[in-house]
Design a protein around this motif. Structure first.
Motif, mmCIF file in Angstrom:
data_model
loop_
_atom_site.group_PDB
_atom_site.id
_atom_site.type_symbol
_atom_site.label_atom_id
_atom_site.label_comp_id
_atom_site.label_asym_id
_atom_site.label_seq_id
_atom_site.Cartn_x
_atom_site.Cartn_y
_atom_site.Cartn_z
ATOM 1 N N UNK A 1 -7.535 -4.441 4.141
ATOM 2 C CA UNK A 1 -8.055 -4.899 2.858
ATOM 3 C C UNK A 1 -7.305 -6.167 2.494
ATOM 4 N N UNK A 2 -8.024 -7.167 2.039
ATOM 5 C CA UNK A 2 -7.417 -8.462 1.739
ATOM 6 C C UNK A 2 -6.236 -8.320 0.791
ATOM 7 N N UNK A 3 -5.111 -8.937 1.151
ATOM 8 C CA UNK A 3 -3.952 -8.968 0.275
ATOM 9 C C UNK A 3 -3.245 -7.652 0.108
ATOM 10 N N UNK A 4 -3.379 -6.738 1.075
ATOM 11 C CA UNK A 4 -2.741 -5.435 0.934
ATOM 12 C C UNK A 4 -2.148 -4.998 2.266
ATOM 13 N N UNK A 5 -1.095 -4.185 2.213
ATOM 14 C CA UNK A 5 -0.502 -3.683 3.444
ATOM 15 C C UNK A 5 0.959 -3.330 3.258
ATOM 16 N N UNK A 6 1.762 -3.631 4.265
ATOM 17 C CA UNK A 6 3.184 -3.307 4.239
ATOM 18 C C UNK A 6 3.947 -4.385 4.980
ATOM 19 N N UNK B 1 0.840 -1.196 0.000
ATOM 20 C CA UNK B 1 0.000 0.000 0.000
ATOM 21 C C UNK B 1 0.876 1.247 0.000
ATOM 22 N N UNK B 2 0.492 2.282 -0.741
ATOM 23 C CA UNK B 2 1.248 3.537 -0.687
ATOM 24 C C UNK B 2 1.050 4.223 0.650
ATOM 25 N N UNK B 3 1.950 5.115 0.985
ATOM 26 C CA UNK B 3 1.833 5.865 2.229
ATOM 27 C C UNK B 3 0.525 6.658 2.218
ATOM 28 N N UNK C 1 -6.447 3.389 7.135
ATOM 29 C CA UNK C 1 -6.275 2.431 8.211
ATOM 30 C C UNK C 1 -7.241 1.290 8.209
ATOM 31 N N UNK C 2 -7.749 0.888 7.053
ATOM 32 C CA UNK C 2 -8.701 -0.230 6.981
ATOM 33 C C UNK C 2 -8.016 -1.440 6.388
ATOM 34 N N UNK D 1 1.926 -7.048 7.278
ATOM 35 C CA UNK D 1 0.892 -6.414 8.095
ATOM 36 C C UNK D 1 -0.181 -5.815 7.195
ATOM 37 N N UNK D 2 -1.396 -5.756 7.714
ATOM 38 C CA UNK D 2 -2.485 -5.053 7.028
ATOM 39 C C UNK D 2 -2.372 -3.562 7.313
ATOM 40 N N UNK D 3 -3.132 -2.758 6.592
ATOM 41 C CA UNK D 3 -3.047 -1.302 6.748
ATOM 42 C C UNK D 3 -3.562 -0.809 8.095
ATOM 43 N N UNK D 4 -4.325 -1.641 8.802
ATOM 44 C CA UNK D 4 -4.800 -1.233 10.125
ATOM 45 C C UNK D 4 -3.820 -1.627 11.231
ATOM 46 N N UNK D 5 -2.660 -2.171 10.856
ATOM 47 C CA UNK D 5 -1.640 -2.535 11.827
ATOM 48 C C UNK D 5 -1.710 -3.969 12.294
ATOM 49 N N UNK D 6 -2.733 -4.725 11.902
ATOM 50 C CA UNK D 6 -2.834 -6.125 12.295
ATOM 51 C C UNK D 6 -1.882 -6.975 11.458
#
Length: 209
Positions: free
Chosen positions: A98-103, A89-91, A95-96, A140-145
């Protein structure tokens, strides 16, 4: 006047649908399969070292990560991640989950050194002294999980050894290739006690996911 009656009738139908919880909102509130959209996976009680919860997903839908570390000509190390079923995911992506996305969080010997939104990173030579070291990438997912499968974080670890002569990388961990149309393999456990390389999870860096 017939158009007015039609409009009133349409509004009445909408109200009736709302009362029945069907709704008259835009179609994008539902996923492509017609089911209501929601964050992917299920949050578990398990957490990482920073208290971030694991987000369990089915093995066939799970992201996978491999990490490769090679010495450069300046005495440092080039780190490259290989991912599957995953997009960085871009900066400012939000914070939601989303399946298969993150950092990715990158660790050196269990200490977080970077948050990655691209598959490449450079470790300076002075950050890796003589000896054997463990480089771990965790997704990690975009919500930090933490993305997880079967209660284990999605991660991969590669070992590197620095000697008096020149650094030499141990075999790197990478996602196994899967036949076209087959379900992706379940990530293996990491080498830090959570399982062998190609497994699942560990954090680093000053920024927070």
């Amino acid at each position: 006047m017939s158009w007015t009656r039609s409009l009133i009738t349409a509004l009445a139908v909408c109200v009736a649908l709302l009362a029945g919880s069907a709704g008259c909102g835009p179609s994008d509130v539902r996923g492509q399969d017609g089911k209501p959209s929601s964050p992917a996976g299920e949050l578990l009680d398990e957490r990482d070292e920073e208290g971030r919860p694991y987000r369990e997903v089915a093995a066939e839908d799970a992201p996978a990560v491999g990490v490769e570390v090679t010495p450069d000509t300046d005495g440092g190390w080039d780190v490259r991640l290989t991912v599957r079923n995953f997009r960085f995911s871009p900066d400012g992506a939000g914070g939601r989950a989303v399946a298969g996305r993150g950092l990715a969080h990158l660790e050196l010997n269990g200490r977080r050194v970077a948050l990655l939104r691209t598959p490449e990173y450079h470790l300076p030579g002075d950050s890796v002294p003589r000896g054997t070291h463990h480089v771990t990438a965790r997704l990690y997912a975009d919500d930090g999980s933490v993305w997880a499968v079967d209660g284990e974080p999605v991660e991969s670890t590669a070992d590197i050894t620095v000697s008096d002569r020149e650094p030499s990388p141990a075999p790197s961990a990478a996602p196994s290739a899967a036949p076209m149309g087959s379900a992706p393999p379940k990530p293996a456990r990491g080498t830090d006690g959570r399982g062998p390389g190609g497994g699942r999870g560990s954090p680093g860096g000053d920024e927070r996911a």
